[in-house]
Structure formats: C-alpha cells, structure tokens
Design a protein around this motif. Sequence first.
Motif, PDB file in Angstrom:
ATOM      1  N   ALA A  66       0.818  -1.044   0.176  1.00  0.00           N
ATOM      2  CA  ALA A  66       0.218   0.598   0.026  1.00  0.00           C
ATOM      3  C   ALA A  66       1.037   1.190   0.062  1.00  0.00           C
ATOM      4  O   ALA A  66       2.149   1.093   0.316  1.00  0.00           O
ATOM      5  CB  ALA A  66      -0.837  -0.524   1.104  1.00  0.00           C
ATOM      6  N   LEU A  67       0.437   2.331  -1.013  1.00  0.00           N
ATOM      7  CA  LEU A  67       1.213   3.298  -0.700  1.00  0.00           C
ATOM      8  C   LEU A  67       0.377   4.772   0.461  1.00  0.00           C
ATOM      9  O   LEU A  67      -0.713   5.268  -0.588  1.00  0.00           O
ATOM     10  CB  LEU A  67       1.455   4.090  -2.466  1.00  0.00           C
ATOM     11  N   CYS A  68       0.603   5.088   1.138  1.00  0.00           N
ATOM     12  CA  CYS A  68      -0.384   6.244   2.021  1.00  0.00           C
ATOM     13  C   CYS A  68       0.333   8.099   1.954  1.00  0.00           C
ATOM     14  O   CYS A  68       1.159   8.035   1.913  1.00  0.00           O
ATOM     15  CB  CYS A  68       0.081   5.659   3.324  1.00  0.00           C
ATOM     16  N   ILE A  69      -1.349   9.044   1.695  1.00  0.00           N
ATOM     17  CA  ILE A  69      -0.649  10.126   1.717  1.00  0.00           C
ATOM     18  C   ILE A  69      -0.749  10.785   2.675  1.00  0.00           C
ATOM     19  O   ILE A  69      -2.599  10.326   2.897  1.00  0.00           O
ATOM     20  CB  ILE A  69      -1.454  10.486   0.604  1.00  0.00           C
ATOM     21  N   ALA A  70      -0.415  11.367   3.977  1.00  0.00           N
ATOM     22  CA  ALA A  70      -1.012  11.776   5.174  1.00  0.00           C
ATOM     23  C   ALA A  70      -0.773  13.774   5.020  1.00  0.00           C
ATOM     24  O   ALA A  70       0.006  13.931   4.303  1.00  0.00           O
ATOM     25  CB  ALA A  70      -0.714  11.401   6.319  1.00  0.00           C
ATOM     26  N   VAL A  71      -2.356  14.000   5.191  1.00  0.00           N
ATOM     27  CA  VAL A  71      -2.633  15.948   5.618  1.00  0.00           C
ATOM     28  C   VAL A  71      -3.248  15.428   7.149  1.00  0.00           C
ATOM     29  O   VAL A  71      -4.131  15.250   7.471  1.00  0.00           O
ATOM     30  CB  VAL A  71      -3.060  16.567   4.423  1.00  0.00           C
ATOM     31  N   ASP A  72      -2.351  16.850   7.758  1.00  0.00           N
ATOM     32  CA  ASP A  72      -2.873  16.900   8.738  1.00  0.00           C
ATOM     33  C   ASP A  72      -4.007  18.160   8.236  1.00  0.00           C
ATOM     34  O   ASP A  72      -4.273  18.725   7.452  1.00  0.00           O
ATOM     35  CB  ASP A  72      -1.953  18.221   9.901  1.00  0.00           C
ATOM     36  N   VAL A  73      -5.271  17.388   9.285  1.00  0.00           N
ATOM     37  CA  VAL A  73      -6.054  17.864   8.776  1.00  0.00           C
ATOM     38  C   VAL A  73      -6.858  19.406   9.721  1.00  0.00           C
ATOM     39  O   VAL A  73      -7.034  20.339   8.919  1.00  0.00           O
ATOM     40  CB  VAL A  73      -7.657  17.233   9.627  1.00  0.00           C
ATOM     41  N   SER A  74      -5.649  20.413  10.627  1.00  0.00           N
ATOM     42  CA  SER A  74      -6.018  21.011  11.257  1.00  0.00           C
ATOM     43  C   SER A  74      -5.157  22.015   9.572  1.00  0.00           C
ATOM     44  O   SER A  74      -5.759  22.966   9.190  1.00  0.00           O
ATOM     45  CB  SER A  74      -5.622  21.358  11.835  1.00  0.00           C
ATOM     46  N   ALA A  75      -4.493  21.497   8.869  1.00  0.00           N
ATOM     47  CA  ALA A  75      -3.922  22.875   8.082  1.00  0.00           C
ATOM     48  C   ALA A  75      -4.993  22.460   6.720  1.00  0.00           C
ATOM     49  O   ALA A  75      -4.728  23.772   6.044  1.00  0.00           O
ATOM     50  CB  ALA A  75      -2.904  21.585   7.413  1.00  0.00           C
ATOM     51  N   LEU A  76      -4.921  21.520   6.641  1.00  0.00           N
ATOM     52  CA  LEU A  76      -7.144  21.166   5.454  1.00  0.00           C
ATOM     53  C   LEU A  76      -8.000  22.607   5.461  1.00  0.00           C
ATOM     54  O   LEU A  76      -8.169  23.654   4.665  1.00  0.00           O
ATOM     55  CB  LEU A  76      -7.008  20.414   5.249  1.00  0.00           C
ATOM     56  N   ARG A  77      -8.232  21.974   7.580  1.00  0.00           N
ATOM     57  CA  ARG A  77      -9.694  23.345   6.894  1.00  0.00           C
ATOM     58  C   ARG A  77      -8.956  24.983   7.049  1.00  0.00           C
ATOM     59  O   ARG A  77      -9.692  25.502   6.852  1.00  0.00           O
ATOM     60  CB  ARG A  77      -9.955  23.033   8.882  1.00  0.00           C
TER      61      ARG A  77
END
Length: 900
Positions: A149-160
């Motif tokens: 599996a290849l995973c991409i993660a982003v902090d939710v607070s940055a998106l919000r």
Amino acid sequence: MSEKPAGADMPEETVGSQVSPMSQGSSMSDMSSMSSMSTVWQSSPPGSIYDYIRVASFALGPDGRIAQWSERAAELLGLTANQAIGRDPVEAFVPPEYQETGQRAVADILDGREWTGLVPYRNPRTPSGHGIAEVYVMPAQDEHGKRAALCIAVDVSALRGLETDLASSQAVFGQSPLGFFLFGTDLRILRVNERFAKVFGRPTEEYRGTTPHDLLPRGEADRLAAALRQVLDSGQSLTDMPIVGQAPGSPDRRRWSVSLYRLHSGSGRPIGVAGLATDVTGRRRAEQEAAGVRRNLALLNEAGARIGTSLDLETTARELLDVAVPQFCDLASVDLYQGLLSGDETPPGLADGSAELRRVAFASAVSDGPVPFGDICRVNTVEDPKPIQVGEVHRYPFNSLCAHALRTAQVRVVPGRDGSEALELGAMLQSTLVVPMVARDTVVGLAQFSRAKGSEPFGERDRALAVELAARAAVSIDNARLYRREHERALILQRSLLPPGDPEAAGLDIACRYLPGNAATEVGGDWFDVIELPGHRTALVVGDVMGRGLRAAVAMGELRTAVRTLALLDLEPAEVLSALDEIARGLGTPSGSHAGARSGSRALVRDGKAADDSSDLTEVYLATCVYAVYDPVTRRCTFANAGHPPPVLVEPGEDALLMEVPPGLPLGVGGEPFEEIEVELPDGALLALYTDGLVESRDHSLDEGLQALRAALNTPDGADGASGAAGSLEDVCDHVLSTLDTHHGEDDIALLMARVQGLSAESVGDWGLPSAPQSVGRARELAREQLESWGLDDLVDTTELLVSELVTNALRYGEGEIRLRLLLDRTLVCEVWDGGLVQPRRRRARDTDEGGRGLQLVGLLSAGWGSRRTPLGKTVWFELALPDGQSSGPDSVEALLSLW
C-alpha cells in the motif's frame, strides 16, 4: 477505523468517510491540466497548493509494516525513518485506544481496497498530545507481486485552515463594495469581483484576459500598465493612484483611486498583482466644492481687507477689480452713475437704468487695454466695436441686459459669443456676470465680471460671490459719495466763515494762514477775521472753539457772525467780548436761561480748557478769543482777551515779545468782566495773533511752544540774514509754519499777522471848531481846501454838502466843541465829533415837513455812514469812494430833488 473514537477531539466529518472516486478523479484531472500547461523545467519551487499543505507519504509492505518513510512523514508524525521503517504503523503513531480499529483498517487495505479517512496520531506539539490526519491509502504491489500500500497523509488542521482562508478570501473578494481585481504576471486580468464588473458594465467572466487598454483611455491605460509593471518588478506597493476615465454608456468622467500590491505564492514566488479600486468621483467633487468655498471665503476676506480703504470713489472701484482679477474672473469693469459722481442726488433716468454712467475702472488678465466684453449690452459690436474707455460717459439702451439689471437690481448673465463672429476678445468670452451695485437699497452703478474661453463658467456660487463683492464695494462707494457730499458742504461752510483771499485794512499789511487739524474733513473751530471799522480803523479777531469737526465749525460760524455784528456797533473790545460771552452762553441753553449754562460752563473749564469728564459738551459752547482794534491815525491798538494765548509783538530792531494782555476767561463761562489795554504800535511793527494749535501739542507744553514761536520770529529766514519778522508777511507766515511743529494733526491752526503802516500826516486833516453857526461855513471851507490839496476835486461838492449837514446836526443836537476830521486811504472818510451822547437816528420826512432830511441825504450821497460813542461824546461819519476816472458819484442836485 470508520467510527469516531470516543473522547477524541475530532471534526464533524466521520472518521474513515469515503471520498468519491469521481470527485477525486476530477480534481486530479484539473491538476494534471494545470501541470501540462507548463512544459519548462524549473529549478524553483513549484508554487502550488502543496506549498500551503505539506503532504506526507509512506509505504506499507505485504506484512503490513512500514517499508518506506518520507521526510515529510517524519516531520508530520514525529518519527525518523529509522524509527518508522519495519514497524507496525498502528503501533507506531496511532494512540493505544484506537489501535484495535486501526488494525482492522490495515487488514482491509492489504486486501487490496482503497481507503480514505481520518486517522488519529500522536502529536506531541499539540496541547492534547495527538492530532487528526487525513490519510489516503492506495493499494500497490511490490516487486514480487505481493500486496502492498502507498499512503498519503495530511494534517486535518492545515486543510481546515486553507478552507477557511479560501472562504474568507472569497467572501471579501465577492461581497466587498470596493472593486477588487487580480492581474497575472503577463498584466492580464485573471479575476475581478462583482463591484468592479458593475462599474464597466460587463459580466465578471468577460474580464479574464483583458488588459488596461481594454478598459481605459490610452493615456490612463499606459499609466496603469506602467504602475502594474513597477509593482510586479519591485514588490513595492502603490496607494491612492488617481485614474480618470468614463464608465461604458456614461458621458460623465469618473475618477478612481487605485492601490496595487504584489501577490506571492507560499514559496515566495511572485504570481501577480492585486488591486483595489475606489470610485472617488463624489469625494473629488466634494473636495472641489470645499476648495471653492474656501477660495470664495478667502476672496471675501481679502475683499474686506482691501475694498474701502479710501474715501475716493474711483479708488474704491479699482480696489474691487484688484480683488476680482484674476482670482475670480479674467476681465472686469465698474460703471458709476455720472450724476452721483457730480454730486446730484437723483440724476435723470436713474430709476429706469438709462441715466449716464461713467466707466471708472477696468482690469484684465488677458489684455493690455479695454476690450468689448460685457459691452455687448451697450452696442452692436458689428456696427460699433469700439470698447468703452475708462473715464468715458455712456448710456446703456433701455432694452439691454445692463439697463435691465440697473432697473431691477438683479444679476444678469450674458453668454459668450461664438468665436467665429469676430476676432476681437469679446468673442472669446465664456460668460459675463452683469451685477448691479446696490447700497442701502440704492443702485449706484454696475459691475461686470467676465471669464474667457477655457475657464470654468460662472455657477450659482459664483453669482452669489459676485453679488457680495459688488455689494461691499457699493457700500464703500456710497460711503465715499456721502463723505464727498458732506465734505463739500463742510468746506463751503468753512470757506464762507473765513475771510476770502488776503484781507485788506487801512494802515495794515495783512497775511493769514489756516491749517485744519483734521486733514480728512478740513473743517474745525478755529477762525480769524479782519473787520473794517469806521474811521479807517480795523478790528483783528482770532478765536478757537473748543472741539473739532463740523460741530466746532458750526459753533465757530455762529460766534464769528456775532463778532462781526458786535464790531459794526463800534463797541470797545472789552464790551464786544462781554456781549459775545452772553451770546455764547445763550447758544448752549435751549430756553435762553444762562444760570444753568454759567454753572455748567465753569465746571467744564480748568485753566481755560475744557475739563475731561462726563459732562455733555454738546450743550455748552466754549471758545477763546482775542479782539484788537487798530487806529491808523493814532497808531494805537486796543486789546481784549478771552482765555486766548497772548499776541506776539515784534517792534523794528527788537526781539519778539509776548504782550501782557489780561487773559480773561473763555467765552461761554461768564461771571467775570473783561479787561483791555491800549498799546501804541510804531510803524513797521509786526503783530501776530494765533490759536493754540500753533504752539501746543502732546510733544511739548504751551510755554515751550510760545518760546519756539518767538524764536521763529527772531531767527533769520532769508539770505540777507534779516530776522524772521523782517521779510514779506507771506514769507514770515511760511517761515513760522515751517519752523514750528504744525503737522501733529491734534488741533486746528489759525495764524493772522499784521504789519503796522499808519496813515501819514499828509493823509489826515483834523480841525477843532467852536459850537457856533459860523462853524458850518468854516467846515465847508476846510473840507474844500483839503480835498483840493489831495487832488479830489470831483468829491468837493458832495463832501461840502455832507459836511455841512453833519456840522449843522452837531450844532443843533450836540454839545461842546465840534471836531472835523478827514481821512484819506482807500476811501475818503469824514468824521464830525461833538460832546453829545444822543445818537443820530435816520427817519423818513413827510412831504409837509420842513426838515428831517439831512441824514437821508447823507445816506443817498455816501457809500456808508454811521455813528459811534466816544469817551467824551459821539462821532458821526460818512465814507465816499475815491473817483476812478470812469464813473462819477451820485449827483447832489438829483439827490436833493429826490427827497421831495
């Protein structure tokens, strides 16, 4: 992992919620399209959304453990590659309470299913110790074909945060009442808001790709493009740049204030120029209105300071034009009614505006001399293009705008003419204001203000300002007119009360000067007089009414008239002053009661001067006066003084002396008798009578002034070194006035000088006659002989007849010895003296009367006759004019026959 863990600080979205593959695919397509637009390899950061949200990536092997770990993953999750690779991702960064759910999610991923959801992770940088990451897991295979599996993660607070920033930017950009716009690096518009689009009347999407030249005139577009390039290159913001143009479909010029600043990507790369445009047309108009109001107020303030500084009509008119040109208009003129200038109260035609006017002033900022501008109201410029010259008297036609303005006192506007009509300046005018000059509900003239082509036309505020300027000048002009009228009346009064020219007197050379203390009105209370008395005697009078101005001049006139009347009664000087004192007190008392005037007058006088208190001086006449009578036969002069400075006497070869004449009290005080002294004056002696304005001022005392006057009469005034009193009397007067301080302006100055030249013995015949009938014949013989010796044969018959009448009356009605005296100077005087006290009275005899016609005959044949008292009786006299060789005197025979 799809359920929200209990107690976790998680957003409203459900952990493990799926993202639509279609939506994801569309987003990736857009990104792919944007990426494909740039085919140039760059070494600079990409400058995309990834600059704002830092994406972490890692890979899971077939065993479910971490096989690869990116630096972004280490930065986001707080684990280095050594710490993460080979570990179970759930045990590595998922909190213990969520690990069971995480294990099931990882198992599903390894079964080959895509998964997107919110995953809690340990984050020691937050207060709670953990955070929420949005993870996107994509199935993959390793080199052996096993599941990975290849995973991409982003902090939710940055998106919000990014979502919030975008929403805020969209709200500000879309809902702002100000015009926002965004230019790209190619200086083409990328985006505008609704407010900006509304100004130029296009939909917002049509602005994309347009340039400043598509929206503004060429000049303004060039300025805006240059400013955009400058901001893009330098990075320095530009604020409040003015831009002028027209909105589509509107003929009105609009004015905007534009502020520009450069936009940067998250990595700091310039990506365009943003701008804010504000419509400041209304504000600019308000600023111009305010500036106009301030300018008008400043102009009115200047007008208040500069107009009306003089009481001259022409000067006031020029002051008005000095204020108006060029601050208010380009050309201006002032016409005043000719009748008002000449002193008429109601000139013909004044009411209907057709009266004659005179142009008293003209000013121009665009020409060197008068031009036909508002004069189109007067003439047809095609027939008579000649402009009105300054000083020219003219009329405006009854139906002209100027005449209408004069009749109605209303402002009229004369529009400019087409420049093709004529080449003169009058055809180049924008407009002309014809403003009547109204003062105290009276039109005194007409002011015209014109602006040339290229200037702003006159507005309502300009009309109001023109009316105010004309009104201020009109009041000053009317004041000047009223002053001129009153001044002329005062001068007529003053000149009528002073002796005309240089007065003449027997045995005296006379010179006089009068200097008013008030140079503006030229009237005052000082006076001098030279009165011829019987027997070739002369009364010299100098007086000073306390006070200044017209009131003092009126009081002076009343007292001078009284002096002349009393002098003709041939009273002694002391008696003249006593009677004059009674008259002065009577003038200040309404009912003629002297008691109140006497007590009030004394209270007002201290040492011969009016006391400076609150008493009403308008009801009290106070004056000083010196009265002298000179007899050229005896060379004796009798003086009486009423509080006046003493006369100065300069005898030949001697220094000037102050005569010791008893001062007395001023006229109007009363209660004290006046004294007199008699002084013999040798031939050549100089007598100076003056008022205190000559010798007294604030700068020096009266005693110092008297000494200065004596010194002026003693000092040389000519090249021959003679004393000041030795030259001609005119030179002596000029020398005295130039030596003393006569320009203090505090009081009037009157100076009367007389040089004694008594009658010679050859000009006098004096005889004593006994009181006997034979004296009548003897008197005729003596008179005939004396006249023949003087060469006056033409007067012998008349003189014999009149001498016979007077001697006969002396014998019949008089007493004591009779004295006959003949005096020759400018006229022939005959005097008959006797000791009787009864004064002769002329009466008209009836036809049946045998006598009573003697004095009638004297009155018919002589130039004048009269009688006076003497210390020992009375004197009856008559005067005959000397023959001039052209006309003969009255015929004695005809005179005798006329009595019957």
